[in-house]
Scaffold this motif. Structure first.
Motif, PDB file in Angstrom:
ATOM      1  N   GLU A 203      35.533  59.643  79.445  1.00 47.68           N
ATOM      2  CA  GLU A 203      34.767  60.689  78.516  1.00 47.68           C
ATOM      3  C   GLU A 203      34.898  61.651  77.288  1.00 47.68           C
ATOM      4  O   GLU A 203      34.022  61.595  77.043  1.00 47.68           O
ATOM      5  CB  GLU A 203      33.074  61.242  79.991  1.00 47.68           C
ATOM      6  N   MET A 204      35.303  62.859  78.480  1.00 45.07           N
ATOM      7  CA  MET A 204      35.676  63.555  77.931  1.00 45.07           C
ATOM      8  C   MET A 204      36.937  63.287  76.563  1.00 45.07           C
ATOM      9  O   MET A 204      36.280  63.909  74.993  1.00 45.07           O
ATOM     10  CB  MET A 204      37.049  64.631  78.129  1.00 45.07           C
ATOM     11  N   PHE A 205      37.314  62.257  76.447  1.00 43.63           N
ATOM     12  CA  PHE A 205      37.900  61.446  75.105  1.00 43.63           C
ATOM     13  C   PHE A 205      36.949  60.704  74.514  1.00 43.63           C
ATOM     14  O   PHE A 205      37.666  61.435  72.796  1.00 43.63           O
ATOM     15  CB  PHE A 205      38.762  60.397  75.961  1.00 43.63           C
ATOM     16  N   GLU A 206      35.707  60.610  74.609  1.00 44.82           N
ATOM     17  CA  GLU A 206      34.778  60.292  73.556  1.00 44.82           C
ATOM     18  C   GLU A 206      34.621  60.988  72.837  1.00 44.82           C
ATOM     19  O   GLU A 206      33.944  61.000  71.381  1.00 44.82           O
ATOM     20  CB  GLU A 206      34.046  59.044  74.285  1.00 44.82           C
ATOM     21  N   LYS A 207      34.368  62.127  73.593  1.00 45.71           N
ATOM     22  CA  LYS A 207      33.938  63.541  72.961  1.00 45.71           C
ATOM     23  C   LYS A 207      35.007  64.564  71.785  1.00 45.71           C
ATOM     24  O   LYS A 207      33.943  64.812  71.099  1.00 45.71           O
ATOM     25  CB  LYS A 207      33.757  64.198  73.853  1.00 45.71           C
ATOM     26  N   ARG A 208      35.583  63.722  71.615  1.00 43.70           N
ATOM     27  CA  ARG A 208      36.984  64.134  70.865  1.00 43.70           C
ATOM     28  C   ARG A 208      37.173  63.393  69.538  1.00 43.70           C
ATOM     29  O   ARG A 208      38.084  62.721  69.941  1.00 43.70           O
ATOM     30  CB  ARG A 208      38.251  64.467  71.665  1.00 43.70           C
ATOM     31  N   PRO A 209      36.379  63.427  68.281  1.00 44.86           N
ATOM     32  CA  PRO A 209      37.067  62.896  67.211  1.00 44.86           C
ATOM     33  C   PRO A 209      38.768  62.774  67.198  1.00 44.86           C
ATOM     34  O   PRO A 209      39.347  61.635  66.421  1.00 44.86           O
ATOM     35  CB  PRO A 209      36.548  63.410  66.315  1.00 44.86           C
ATOM     36  N   ASP A 210      38.911  64.329  67.059  1.00 41.40           N
ATOM     37  CA  ASP A 210      40.776  64.232  67.088  1.00 41.40           C
ATOM     38  C   ASP A 210      41.324  63.334  68.051  1.00 41.40           C
ATOM     39  O   ASP A 210      42.342  62.139  67.402  1.00 41.40           O
ATOM     40  CB  ASP A 210      41.264  65.631  66.634  1.00 41.40           C
ATOM     41  N   LEU A 211      41.105  63.252  69.287  1.00 45.73           N
ATOM     42  CA  LEU A 211      41.585  62.350  69.908  1.00 45.73           C
ATOM     43  C   LEU A 211      41.325  60.794  69.964  1.00 45.73           C
ATOM     44  O   LEU A 211      42.270  60.098  69.737  1.00 45.73           O
ATOM     45  CB  LEU A 211      41.454  62.109  71.787  1.00 45.73           C
ATOM     46  N   VAL A 212      39.811  60.031  69.190  1.00 42.93           N
ATOM     47  CA  VAL A 212      39.464  58.906  69.254  1.00 42.93           C
ATOM     48  C   VAL A 212      40.087  58.384  67.444  1.00 42.93           C
ATOM     49  O   VAL A 212      40.883  56.840  67.716  1.00 42.93           O
ATOM     50  CB  VAL A 212      37.859  58.926  68.769  1.00 42.93           C
ATOM     51  N   TYR A 213      40.353  59.524  66.650  1.00 42.21           N
ATOM     52  CA  TYR A 213      40.900  58.905  65.457  1.00 42.21           C
ATOM     53  C   TYR A 213      42.584  59.276  65.241  1.00 42.21           C
ATOM     54  O   TYR A 213      43.312  58.502  64.642  1.00 42.21           O
ATOM     55  CB  TYR A 213      40.086  59.988  64.085  1.00 42.21           C
ATOM     56  N   THR A 214      43.289  60.089  66.161  1.00 45.30           N
ATOM     57  CA  THR A 214      44.127  60.300  65.384  1.00 45.30           C
ATOM     58  C   THR A 214      45.469  60.503  66.709  1.00 45.30           C
ATOM     59  O   THR A 214      46.660  60.581  66.556  1.00 45.30           O
ATOM     60  CB  THR A 214      44.959  61.467  65.145  1.00 45.30           C
ATOM     61  N   GLY A 215      44.353  59.997  67.749  1.00 45.22           N
ATOM     62  CA  GLY A 215      45.496  60.042  69.726  1.00 45.22           C
ATOM     63  C   GLY A 215      46.103  61.550  70.056  1.00 45.22           C
ATOM     64  O   GLY A 215      46.523  61.460  70.933  1.00 45.22           O
ATOM     65  N   ARG A 216      45.964  62.316  69.070  1.00 47.80           N
ATOM     66  CA  ARG A 216      46.101  63.780  69.294  1.00 47.80           C
ATOM     67  C   ARG A 216      45.286  64.901  68.720  1.00 47.80           C
ATOM     68  O   ARG A 216      43.716  65.004  68.836  1.00 47.80           O
ATOM     69  CB  ARG A 216      47.184  64.342  69.194  1.00 47.80           C
ATOM     70  N   THR A 217      44.839  66.371  70.094  1.00 45.75           N
ATOM     71  CA  THR A 217      43.974  66.904  69.685  1.00 45.75           C
ATOM     72  C   THR A 217      44.139  67.870  68.355  1.00 45.75           C
ATOM     73  O   THR A 217      45.351  68.334  68.360  1.00 45.75           O
ATOM     74  CB  THR A 217      43.702  67.806  70.491  1.00 45.75           C
ATOM     75  N   LEU A 218      43.855  67.874  67.743  1.00 47.23           N
ATOM     76  CA  LEU A 218      43.976  69.325  66.450  1.00 47.23           C
ATOM     77  C   LEU A 218      44.081  70.618  66.671  1.00 47.23           C
ATOM     78  O   LEU A 218      44.532  70.936  65.449  1.00 47.23           O
ATOM     79  CB  LEU A 218      43.492  68.156  65.200  1.00 47.23           C
ATOM     80  N   PHE A 219      42.678  69.875  67.290  1.00 47.29           N
ATOM     81  CA  PHE A 219      42.907  72.161  67.961  1.00 47.29           C
ATOM     82  C   PHE A 219      42.202  72.228  69.306  1.00 47.29           C
ATOM     83  O   PHE A 219      42.298  70.808  70.252  1.00 47.29           O
ATOM     84  CB  PHE A 219      41.416  72.249  67.162  1.00 47.29           C
ATOM     85  N   GLY A 220      42.128  73.425  69.606  1.00 45.94           N
ATOM     86  CA  GLY A 220      42.442  73.305  71.139  1.00 45.94           C
ATOM     87  C   GLY A 220      42.612  74.706  71.669  1.00 45.94           C
ATOM     88  O   GLY A 220      44.446  74.586  71.110  1.00 45.94           O
ATOM     89  N   ALA A 221      42.101  76.170  72.706  1.00 44.51           N
ATOM     90  CA  ALA A 221      42.594  77.107  73.139  1.00 44.51           C
ATOM     91  C   ALA A 221      43.137  76.314  73.860  1.00 44.51           C
ATOM     92  O   ALA A 221      42.816  75.843  74.566  1.00 44.51           O
ATOM     93  CB  ALA A 221      42.031  77.922  72.968  1.00 44.51           C
ATOM     94  N   MET A 222      44.201  77.232  74.103  1.00 46.15           N
ATOM     95  CA  MET A 222      45.428  77.387  76.061  1.00 46.15           C
ATOM     96  C   MET A 222      44.718  77.987  76.735  1.00 46.15           C
ATOM     97  O   MET A 222      43.435  78.682  76.856  1.00 46.15           O
ATOM     98  CB  MET A 222      46.383  78.066  75.906  1.00 46.15           C
TER      99      MET A 222
END
Ligand code: ADP
Ligand code: MG
Length: 699
Positions: A203-222
């Protein structure tokens, strides 16, 4: 799922030796075995007989289709299913599958990357059965492992050159073994690839277009917590993950894949699976299947398996360790120190062949693992550096040093090492495998190449490794076959190899800045930091001629591969850039706006109620966030323009350099501002799940 007994389950979906022996006539079996073991041509009659049994077996197991299963240059596997049905005169169907269909297929392959190898008027390639890798059933389909070529004979896949490189090594290793009085049927390289991956909630994965399109997070604070406590590595496996692993193992075992070791890795949500090693082409097929099945099984458990090399900034990325050795048909491991002095000499010669190969072809090894994803790992203090070096451990290093200088070895014998006279001590794993920072480490009876990315096909690096070692062995055999005094020529050869190639040997910490300095400035090792730096070296004359001499690639295949890999690098980063622009414009900026609006409204409301209210929090936050939105907007415009400008580059090389020098830094720049805004914005306003949620929500 019904629990089954493992030996019974294992390989139940594979047309393996047990099935062949049981179902094929003796004559057909023997003839197929000869093809498998000795590369003999298979005649049509035998192929027909094998096909018939394969079909019957597959149909009994519920298969309705068959496919030639191959590995085009996209890096993933490809399949086109045909059903077995054929109309019968009575209006029904019969299940048919001929020897011809087993041996050769003709997929319409015009959309696979060919790097200009296949003219569009000749779009069809053909697939040819690789009988050394067993057929198997997956999703009611009989899958036949194949190689994929164009009609002019150019390889359009990763398997063909891999098989060629194995043959090259086989040829040269047998020449050497003959000089040691051994006539073996074949020498094959073996590989055990350790596969790392992340598991996150679907569910989390599907909410992140970066993960869906590129397989990695392109944003995200630690998040407040990362991997600093080392509490995940080898930790207790969470129930959901453990259910996934159990299922995964069963699926892999059914396919005859020797899934052996599983554990949690360093980063939160990161895990590893290691199989028992097998012959390189089989290990390659199996690793491709493993990656596919991991993803499939994860979905069934409401999870997503991320195979990207760097899905999250700030925590470790995922690699794949390529444990590699050479063995004869009798099972003798050529990288295993022997029992007798004579065997030791042979061991040292093969060891030196690898050392020389790694030094002579550092660039080929580096570029064989180069992708946009893996560039984030190499040299990032979590994975080996982009500089290739060999770790041997203290004991073996001391022995080589003693040989090089004709001085006493300080081991238990304290005598001058004279090859063919003294026995080497056995190297225990403990004394060889302490260094985790080396890209290429000797681990007792094999080398472990650690630079591969988790999503890489292992074919590429093994092609280069096999070919480079074949070249060392060829040079050795040329000398030794002419030698009058074999023992002393051998000694000289080993000694000279150590002298000529000691710059590649390094037992220290590969993560330090001092090493980078020493490696590049003192030792002259190559440090090809990115794909754009590394890939063009495929076309270096020395590399081309070696690969062509051993018939691993033709010149046009090399050209096309270089082009395809660079293209892949550029396209990957281009998609990432576009995804960032999209996320910022459609989600991040509007989200920050909403929060700003709320802050502004609150402030004006509150100050209108009481003049004592200062609204310091609201105002300072607003000020900084508003500043950030301006920066973000500027950075987006700059990135967008740079992405458009990529189209103006004249060559793919130029494009790749622009990606490295312009796009990637701009992406990083943009990210920094968005990540800062994340830390200042109320969570309910933020449009995507945070790192904390992605990394820590699976139990
Ligand atoms: P680690 O590197 O985690 O300490 P191991 O030493 O147990 O792990 O093994 C790593 C991998 O090396 C396993 O897949 C194993 O099957 C493989 N391996 C062991 N011997 C050989 C060999 N001779 N050739 C290739 N791979 C091997
Ligand atoms: Mg390992």
């Amino acid at each position: 799922m019904k629990k089954q007994n493992v030996p019974e389950l294992f390989g139940s979906m594979v047309f393996d030796d047990r099935v062949m022996r049981a179902r094929l006539s003796d004559k057909v079996y023997q003839s197929l075995r000869k093809t498998i073991d000795e590369n003999e041509k298979l005649d049509e009659e035998v192929a027909d007989a094998v096909a018939k049994e394969m079909r019957d077996w597959a149909v009994e197991k519920g298969a309705t289709h068959f496919t030639h299963w191959f590995q085009p240059l996209t890096g993933v596997t490809a399949e086109k299913h045909d059903s077995f049905i054929s109309p019968s005169p009575d209006g029904g169907v019969i299940m048919e599958f001929s020897g011809k269909e087993l041996i050769k297929g003709e997929p319409d392959a015009s959309s696979f990357p060919s790097g200009g190898l296949r003219a569009t008027f000749e779009a069809r390639g053909y697939t040819a059965w690789d009988p050394t890798s067993y057929a198997f059933i997956k999703d009611h389909t009989l899958c036949i492992p194949t190689a994929f070529c164009s009609y002019s004979g150019d390889a359009l896949d990763k398997k063909t050159p891999l098989l060629r490189s194995m043959q090259a090594l086989d040829r040269q290793a047998k020449r050497i073994l003959k000089l040691f009085g051994k006539n073996v049927k074949y020498v094959r390289t073996s590989v055990g690839p350790e596969q790392e991956y992340f598991l996150i909630d679907k569910e989390m994965f599907e909410k992140r277009p970066d993960l869906v399109y590129t397989g990695r997070t392109l944003f995200g604070a630690m998040p407040p917590k990362g991997q600093e406590l080392d509490d995940h590595y080898f930790g207790v496996i969470k129930p959901r993950v453990s259910a996934f692993m159990e299922d995964l193992n069963e699926e892999l075992w059914k396919l005859g894949i020797l899934a052996k070791t599983e554990h949690n890795e360093v980063a939160p949500a990161q895990h590893e699976l290691a199989p028992i090693f097998s012959t390189t082409n089989v290990a390659t097929d199996n690793n491709q299947l493993t990656m596919e099945i991991m993803q499939k099984v994860a979905r069934k458990h409401g999870l997503v398996c991320l195979l990207h090399e760097k899905p999250f900034a700030g925590v470790n990325g995922s690699g794949k360790h390529n444990n590699w050795s050479m063995a004869t048909d009798e099972g003798a491991n050529l990288l295993s120190p022997g029992e007798t002095p004579y065997e030791n000499a042979q061991f040292l010669l093969f060891l030196c062949a690898v050392i020389k190969a790694v030094d002579d072809y550092q660039d080929l090894l580096r570029l064989s693992v180069a992708t946009a994803g893996n560039d984030h790992r190499l040299g990032a203090n979590e994975a080996p550096p982009a500089i290739i070096s060999v770790f041997l451990g203290d004991e073996l290093s001391a022995i080589l040093e003693a040989i090089k200088t004709d001085t006493p070895y300080q081991g238990k014998e304290k005598e001058v090492m004279k090859l063919g006279v003294h026995t080497l001590p056995r190297f225990s794993k403990d004394t060889t495998d302490r260094n985790r920072t080396s890209p290429f480490a000797f681990t007792g009876n094999k080398f472990e190449f650690r630079s591969l990315g988790s999503s890489n096909s292992i074919a590429c690096c093994n092609i280069m490794l096999n070919a480079a070692v074949a070249e060392s062995l060829r040079q050795y055999a040329d000398v030794l076959e002419k030698a009058d005094d074999f023992a002393s020529e051998l000694h000289e050869l080993i000694k000279n190899t150590i002298k000529d190639h000691e710059r590649i040997l390094f037992n220290g910490n590969g993560y330090t800045d001092e090493w980078v300095k020493e490696a590049t400035e003192v030792r002259g090792l190559s440090n090809l930091r990115t794909t754009a730096d590394a890939m063009p070296h495929l076309l270096d004359e020395k590399n081309k001629s070696m690969l062509m001499d051993h018939k691993v690639f033709t010149e046009s295949e090399i050209q096309s591969r270089c082009e395809i890999m660079l293209e892949n690098y550029c396209k990957t980063v281009n998609i990432e850039g576009l995804t960032m622009v999209d996320m910022v414009r459609k989600n991040y900026l509007p989200a920050i706006e909403s929060y700003l609006f709320e802050l502004a409204q609150t402030t004006s409301l509150m100050t209108s109620v009481s003049s004592k209210v200062k609204c310091e929090y609201e105002i300072t936050t607003m000020e900084r966030l508003s500043e950030l939105t301006d920066f973000i907007m500027k950075k987006v415009v700059v990135l967008e323009k740079a992405l458009k400008d990529l189209k103006n580059s004249a060559t793919i090389l130029e494009t790749s350099e622009a990606v490295r020098d312009s796009i990637l830094p701009k992406m990083e720049d943009l990210r920094r501002y968005v990540d800062e805004a994340e830390m200042l914005t109320g969570e309910k306003y933020w449009p995507f799940p945070s790192y904390g949620k992605l990394l820590f929500s699976v139990y």
